[in-house]
Scaffold this motif. Structure first.
Motif, mmCIF file in Angstrom:
data_model
loop_
_atom_site.group_PDB
_atom_site.id
_atom_site.type_symbol
_atom_site.label_atom_id
_atom_site.label_comp_id
_atom_site.label_asym_id
_atom_site.label_seq_id
_atom_site.Cartn_x
_atom_site.Cartn_y
_atom_site.Cartn_z
ATOM 1 N N GLY A 299 -0.276 4.369 -47.473
ATOM 2 C CA GLY A 299 0.544 5.109 -48.429
ATOM 3 C C GLY A 299 0.585 6.589 -48.123
ATOM 4 O O GLY A 299 1.650 7.220 -48.159
ATOM 5 N N ASN A 300 -0.561 7.165 -47.818
ATOM 6 C CA ASN A 300 -0.603 8.589 -47.469
ATOM 7 C C ASN A 300 0.112 8.869 -46.149
ATOM 8 O O ASN A 300 0.756 9.908 -45.989
ATOM 9 N N LEU A 301 -0.010 7.949 -45.200
ATOM 10 C CA LEU A 301 0.684 8.109 -43.926
ATOM 11 C C LEU A 301 2.195 8.079 -44.130
ATOM 12 O O LEU A 301 2.934 8.921 -43.580
ATOM 13 N N LEU A 302 2.683 7.127 -44.918
ATOM 14 C CA LEU A 302 4.113 7.056 -45.199
ATOM 15 C C LEU A 302 4.598 8.303 -45.923
ATOM 16 O O LEU A 302 5.702 8.807 -45.653
ATOM 17 N N ALA A 303 3.788 8.818 -46.847
ATOM 18 C CA ALA A 303 4.169 10.035 -47.561
ATOM 19 C C ALA A 303 4.317 11.212 -46.604
ATOM 20 O O ALA A 303 5.268 11.998 -46.706
ATOM 21 N N ASP A 304 3.401 11.333 -45.647
ATOM 22 C CA ASP A 304 3.485 12.422 -44.667
ATOM 23 C C ASP A 304 4.713 12.282 -43.778
ATOM 24 O O ASP A 304 5.398 13.264 -43.467
ATOM 25 N N VAL A 305 5.006 11.063 -43.356
ATOM 26 C CA VAL A 305 6.160 10.838 -42.487
ATOM 27 C C VAL A 305 7.463 11.135 -43.227
ATOM 28 O O VAL A 305 8.370 11.801 -42.700
ATOM 29 N N ILE A 306 7.579 10.654 -44.464
ATOM 30 C CA ILE A 306 8.796 10.911 -45.241
ATOM 31 C C ILE A 306 8.950 12.402 -45.517
ATOM 32 O O ILE A 306 10.055 12.949 -45.472
ATOM 33 N N ASN A 307 7.844 13.079 -45.787
ATOM 34 C CA ASN A 307 7.898 14.529 -45.985
ATOM 35 C C ASN A 307 8.451 15.227 -44.754
ATOM 36 O O ASN A 307 9.246 16.165 -44.852
ATOM 37 N N ALA A 308 8.024 14.795 -43.591
ATOM 38 C CA ALA A 308 8.488 15.411 -42.350
ATOM 39 C C ALA A 308 9.976 15.178 -42.126
ATOM 40 O O ALA A 308 10.675 16.038 -41.583
#
Length: 317
Positions: A299-308
């Motif tokens: 979940g945190n990884l997906l959040a970082d990718v979407i933020n980017a």
């Protein structure tokens, strides 16, 4: 981007190992250990206990037990339940769809309503609506989930009779989408209550920080409408912290589902966790702990990718 994802996944390996070691140790350090249900049964003899230990491999050194368990987790053999001898992975997979449905519904409702309230509160700062939304959020955050769940059952099921009090489908009835939605409403509302309060407060703070920036004033000075300024210029920059919030909320979402599913008898992973804890089903508990840890990391990884992808100012190496 690809290198960033690989780097994060590699960093997650020590974290998962640490979680597994701590969880495995806690199961063995609990009163009675993994065989607490058997050792507390006066009808089971010492010879029976030794035989059960040998069957489950509990007579071996703890590090050997851990290594065998870890190897099994990696290969898909998560062990068997103490009661019934069913594969742990099958038991958990049976409950996943119900939990994902409840968590997805609760999160969707929370994000939609919370962001609307937060945006309106930021745009109409210090208005009556803003004060009411702030007060409502504080009240919602102070409500215990179990109390709010019991109150919704008392009002909407027992008193008004509008909605069912528990379960996923009506017992003895036809399993239809309409019946499922009726049973889903109350658990979703209870699970989403605190999330709505959190999302409204974070959204308000994020938008207030953005709408007072110089580039927003410049956009307004060009004659752009408030709606265009809000959604074209302010929204992409204000939503980045909220995406990160969605990633860190996964543990709370699961813990909220645990309480909600227990109250409403929802046949998901949360209720399975409580039942397994009561029955000392440690193989099931360990499997669910690892699934939760992996979900938080993903979940945190997906959040970082979407933020980017949303915010071009973020550079991931």
């Amino acid at each position: 981007m690809f290198q960033f994802i690989i780097k994060r996944l590699v960093q997650a390996i020590p974290l998962l190992i640490g979680v597994s070691i701590i969880g495995f140790a806690m199961m063995h350090l609990a009163p009675g250990g993994p065989l607490a249900v058997y050792t507390l049964n006066p009808t089971i003899t010492a010879q029976d206990i030794e035989r059960i230990k040998h069957v489950f491999g509990l007579d071996q050194p703890i590090y050997i037990q851990y290594l065998k368990w870890a190897a099994g987790m990696f290969t898909g053999n998560w062990g068997n339940t103490f009661f019934g001898g069913r594969p742990v992975l099958d038991v958990i997979l049976e409950r996943m769809p119900a939990t994902f449905l409840l968590m997805g519904s609760g999160m969707s409702v929370a994000v939609l309503i919370g962001m609307i309230i937060g945006i309106l509160g930021a745009v109409r700062r210090y208005s009556v609506f803003d004060y009411l939304a702030t007060t409502g959020a504080m009240v919602a955050l102070s409500f215990p989930t179990f109390w709010f769940g019991l109150m919704t059952i008392f009002i909407f099921s027992l008193k008004l009779g509008w909605l069912p009090s528990g379960g996923m489908f009506t017992l003895g009835g036809e399993e239809s989408i309409f019946d499922l939605i009726k049973h889903l409403i109350l658990p979703t509302v209870v699970l989403a209550l605190v999330l709505v309060a959190q999302w409204s407060r974070y959204t308000r703070s994020s938008f207030l920080e953005v709408i007072h920036q110089d580039y927003i004033r410049t956009a307004r000075s060009k004659g752009l409408s408030d709606r265009r300024v809000l959604f074209r210029h302010a929204f992409p920059n204000a939503v980045s912290p909220l995406i990160a919030l969605a990633g860190v909320q996964l543990p709370w979402l699961f813990s909220g589902a645990l309480v909600t599913e227990t109250i409403f008898g929802w046949p998901g992973m949360g209720r399975l966790f409580v039942d397994s804890l009561t029955m000392k089903e440690y193989p099931v508990l360990m499997g669910m702990i690892m699934i939760t840890a992996a979900a938080v990391i993903i979940g945190n990884l997906l959040a970082d990718v979407i933020n980017a992808l949303i915010d071009p100012r973020i550079r991931l190496e």
